[in-house]
Each structure stands twice: as structure tokens, then as C-alpha cells.
Design an enzyme around this catalytic site. Sequence first.
Site, PDB file in Angstrom:
ATOM      1  N   GLY A  28       4.295  13.417  10.414  1.00  0.00           N
ATOM      2  CA  GLY A  28       5.508  13.679  11.183  1.00  0.00           C
ATOM      3  C   GLY A  28       5.196  14.524  12.392  1.00  0.00           C
ATOM      4  N   ASN A 103      10.242  15.945   1.139  1.00  0.00           N
ATOM      5  CA  ASN A 103       9.850  14.680   1.756  1.00  0.00           C
ATOM      6  C   ASN A 103      10.554  13.585   0.986  1.00  0.00           C
ATOM      7  OD1 ASN A 103       8.517  12.479   2.913  1.00  0.00           O
ATOM      8  ND2 ASN A 103       6.797  12.646   1.513  1.00  0.00           N
ATOM      9  N   GLY A 104      11.315  12.755   1.680  1.00  0.00           N
ATOM     10  CA  GLY A 104      12.025  11.668   1.023  1.00  0.00           C
ATOM     11  C   GLY A 104      13.332  11.392   1.721  1.00  0.00           C
ATOM     12  N   TYR A 259      -0.424   2.210   5.090  1.00  0.00           N
ATOM     13  CA  TYR A 259      -0.218   2.719   6.447  1.00  0.00           C
ATOM     14  C   TYR A 259      -0.197   4.241   6.589  1.00  0.00           C
ATOM     15  CZ  TYR A 259       2.169   3.789  10.831  1.00  0.00           C
ATOM     16  OH  TYR A 259       2.501   4.323  12.033  1.00  0.00           O
ATOM     17  N   ASP A 367      -4.286  -5.890  11.423  1.00  0.00           N
ATOM     18  CA  ASP A 367      -3.330  -4.769  11.549  1.00  0.00           C
ATOM     19  C   ASP A 367      -2.856  -4.374  10.162  1.00  0.00           C
ATOM     20  OD1 ASP A 367      -1.857  -2.822  12.760  1.00  0.00           O
ATOM     21  OD2 ASP A 367      -0.762  -4.157  14.096  1.00  0.00           O
ATOM     22  N   ASP A 368      -2.331  -3.129  10.050  1.00  0.00           N
ATOM     23  CA  ASP A 368      -1.875  -2.703   8.724  1.00  0.00           C
ATOM     24  C   ASP A 368      -0.595  -3.409   8.319  1.00  0.00           C
ATOM     25  OD1 ASP A 368       0.208  -0.986  10.022  1.00  0.00           O
ATOM     26  OD2 ASP A 368      -1.576   0.112  10.645  1.00  0.00           O
TER      27      ASP A 368
END
Length: 501
Positions: A28, A103-104, A259, A367-368
Site C-alpha cells: 500500500g 488488513n481486509g 500478485y 503477466d501475473d
Amino acid sequence: MCGVIGVIGPRDILPELCTGLFNLQHRGQDAAGIATFDGGTFHMHKDEGMVDDVLEAVARRGRLFGGRWGIGQVRYPTVGCGGAEDAQPFNLHSPYGIALAHNGNLTNFEPLKRELREADRRYVGSSCDAEVILHVFAEEMSRRPAEPFPDAVFESVAAVFRRCRGSYSVVAGVAGRGLVAFRDPFGIKPLVYGERTAPGDAFPTRMFVSESCALTASEFKVVRDVGAGEAILVHPDGRLEARQVAPANHHPCIFEFIYFARPDSRIDDISVYKARLRLGEELAREFKARHPAAEVDVVVPVPDSSRPAAQEMAFRMKRKFREGLLKNRYVGRTFIMPGQEARSKSVRRKLSPVPIELEGKRVLLVDDSIVRGTTSRQIVQMVRDNGAKEVHLASSCPPLRHPCVYGIDMQTKKDFIAARSDEEGTRREIGADTLTYQTMEGMVRAVKEGNASIKRFCMACMDGDYPTGDVDASVLDRIAGERERDAGAPPGARGAGGVEV
Ligand code: SF4
């Protein structure tokens, strides 16, 4: 997605707290904050910006205050919103004095906010769901006798689990009483525990953090993950008590492995790096099966998350691995930036081609994931503009079709190219010669191999099966409406729906 950290020890924990937070920066980049307790006073520093900016600005104005415990958070916002007033941690002075970060994302943010106001007579001033969790925890703590304190804490966390729906990995400090860490019963977001004992210390310094890379950065030993539905209390004198306060129904987010997480992290005892290598192995198999006639000269990763998968693909296909695209490290991750305009500009500023590795080549780009398709289209075009004869695109992740309601900024269904186009339509829109997605089975095999005891992952953004069981079409419609409304709102003006953390 965000990152959280909590540290408690026998000495000032400020260095470990700051180092840990720096090592969560990839989770973040929109806001950062820390709260510490020095035995008598809470110190809170939080603002919009990168960790460096926020902490340096405080240091310039005076000094950063440490203490025996501290918590911290890095945030990325939802569409267009999330002002300084929504930055974490949050704190309350009663009962005890509690600071909390998570976080969530809560799926019942609005009903809970209403319930707190009407039933508990508590006012939630921000639009951040961490403040809601804090009020619920504080309310439950205030209803219980202070002693025995561990019972009060564990029963209050159990009540949080009953009242708060969605995903939340939480760190909270209680003034004079210690540090609490807990993970919701679905364990969707990661939370890992580690410790370090320095010479002369009476007991270890303990750290709870979203990713193990923050532990190893301060030479902490990774002890274990906090379990789904588990709470851990560390007393100021170093005693640690862990309790399973709700039955676990563990569904870790599989997208962390594809990712978000740093490859040097372990999540739920699975090496993120190894998982990505195995994703590449699966993808090589799928590419060969789907496009047996396709010839490839070089395998090129879209930096950085897809690099291990691309390396393994090249190895399995006996083709050259080349860095045909270089990343400007001083521009933020595109997926993590709010707003489509910011994302588009950022792609051009972020990636530079290496023409000698592309010119005249049949390029397999790895790519992811493919979310909106706009980034992929620009990258494919960039590779063609630099002389590639053919451009094939492979995605480590299966098609993304459903909004994430657990903390990832891809909330509305219309965002996903795979939700509005079939595979051939997606390939045409992106402009690639072939398109290969990872299969669901291949993805699960690749990640699960690291820890066979995990029975299920959250894969809701791919299969639409939301593990918390409270997300139906009406909830998704409501969230989509709120996101669209908030996209036009000034920072800090957002209302319902919970803040992306
Ligand atoms: S919906 Fe997708 S991104 Fe969101 S928690 Fe589940 S797997 Fe992760």
C-alpha cells in the site's frame, strides 16, 4: 490490500516497527501510520503518502515516539477516495486505551456502523472499517470484567468474529495490557508471527505482520502463521497466550501468491516464490497444449510479479528468458493506483522496452494477471512497436470475472475484460497473437503444493464463490453502486461500503 504490523518487546520497538513497515510498502502506497505506547501515553503518526514521507515529515517536525509496543499500517485506497482521516491506525481512550489497525474489508460495514450508533451509542467518524472493528472490540471489552484479562480479550475477539463479516487480519495494542493479534475465521488475509531475542533481553521481541519479509528484514525468526479464527495476546512482561476463539474455516486469498505478496515471503507456510515458479510450470504445460503450433523465441516477463513464472516457463519450454521490459522502480505499481487515468499514464511511465531483445522475435509475454485489459493492450503494443514479429500473452492467473469484496481494488464486475468478453474477444481487444490463461486446476495445484493441509483457497474473484457466505447479487450491486458514486466524490467524502484496506 494493505499491510499491518504489531511489535512488542522488552525495549523500545520503534526501529523494528519502522523497518517492518518499510518492508510492507509494496502492500500500500497511499497512506501510512504508526501508533506506539510508551507506558503512559499513546503516540500516533499517520498521514497520506509513502512510509518514508509520513515518518520523515513527523521526524522533521519533532521526533518519532517509540515505546514497548507499537502497531502500524500501510494503505491503498478504493476508487478515488480515502483521505488522511481514514488512515490507520485508529485509537480510542476508553476502555483501557486501544489502538487498532487491520488488513481486509468488512462486508457488513454499513449495517455495523448503524448498529454501533443505534444499539451501542458509538459514533464512527471515518469511513474506514478499521474504526468499526475498533469500536466493536472496545464495546465488547467494556462489557466484560477486566480480570482475568485474557478471558476479556479472547471473549471480545470471539464477539468481533460474530459481529464483523468479511476479511480482517488485526493488530491492536491495549494501554498497559499488551498486544493482541487476530485473524478472522476464514483467514483470508495473511498474518504471520515471529520473534527475536537480543543479548541481555529478558524475553523475546515479538512481531505480528502481514508478510514474513518484514520479519526477516529485522532478523526475526518466523515462528508460524496466526491461524484462522485464532487470537494471540502478548503481555507486557513477555508472556504469550494463544487461543482458538472460533472454528477455523480457512480460505487464504490465492491472489496473494500470484500478485500481491513479495516473493521472499512465506504465507500460510507456502513460499510465494516457489508458488510462482510452479505457476510457470503449469502455464508452460497449458501453453503447449493450447497452442501446439506456436513458435516462441524468447520468454519475457512483465515485471515484477510474473518474473519467477516466466523464468520457469522458459526453462520448461527450453526457450531463452529475456528481460525485454524494464521497470522504473520509482513509479508505483499500476494495479495499486486508484483510477483508470492514473493507471494508463503509469504504464507508460513505468515500463521501458529493451528493443534488442524484442526486434524480429516471436515473444511470449508473461503477466501475473489480466484485470481490465488496458494495461495488457498497451504492453503488447509497446512490444510490437519495438519490432517483435509475434506477441503471445500468457497469464499466471485464470480469468478474473468477479469483484473482490475482501480488500482488493477491483470492485465492479464491468472492470473485468474477462467478464464482458470471451477469450477470443479478450485476445482481439488486447491485440495478442495468442492468449493463454492459467487453468483453475493448475493454479490450485501450483499453490497448494506448498502446504497440502490447506483444503480451500478464496478464489472468489475467479469463480464467484465467496467463502464468507454473505455476499449475494444484491450485495455486489450495492457495492458497485457505492464504488461508482465514490469515484466522483472528493477525498474523505465517501460513505457506505467500507474502505479498501
Ligand atoms: S476475491 Fe480474489 S483477490 Fe479477493 S480475497 Fe478472494 S482470491 Fe483474494
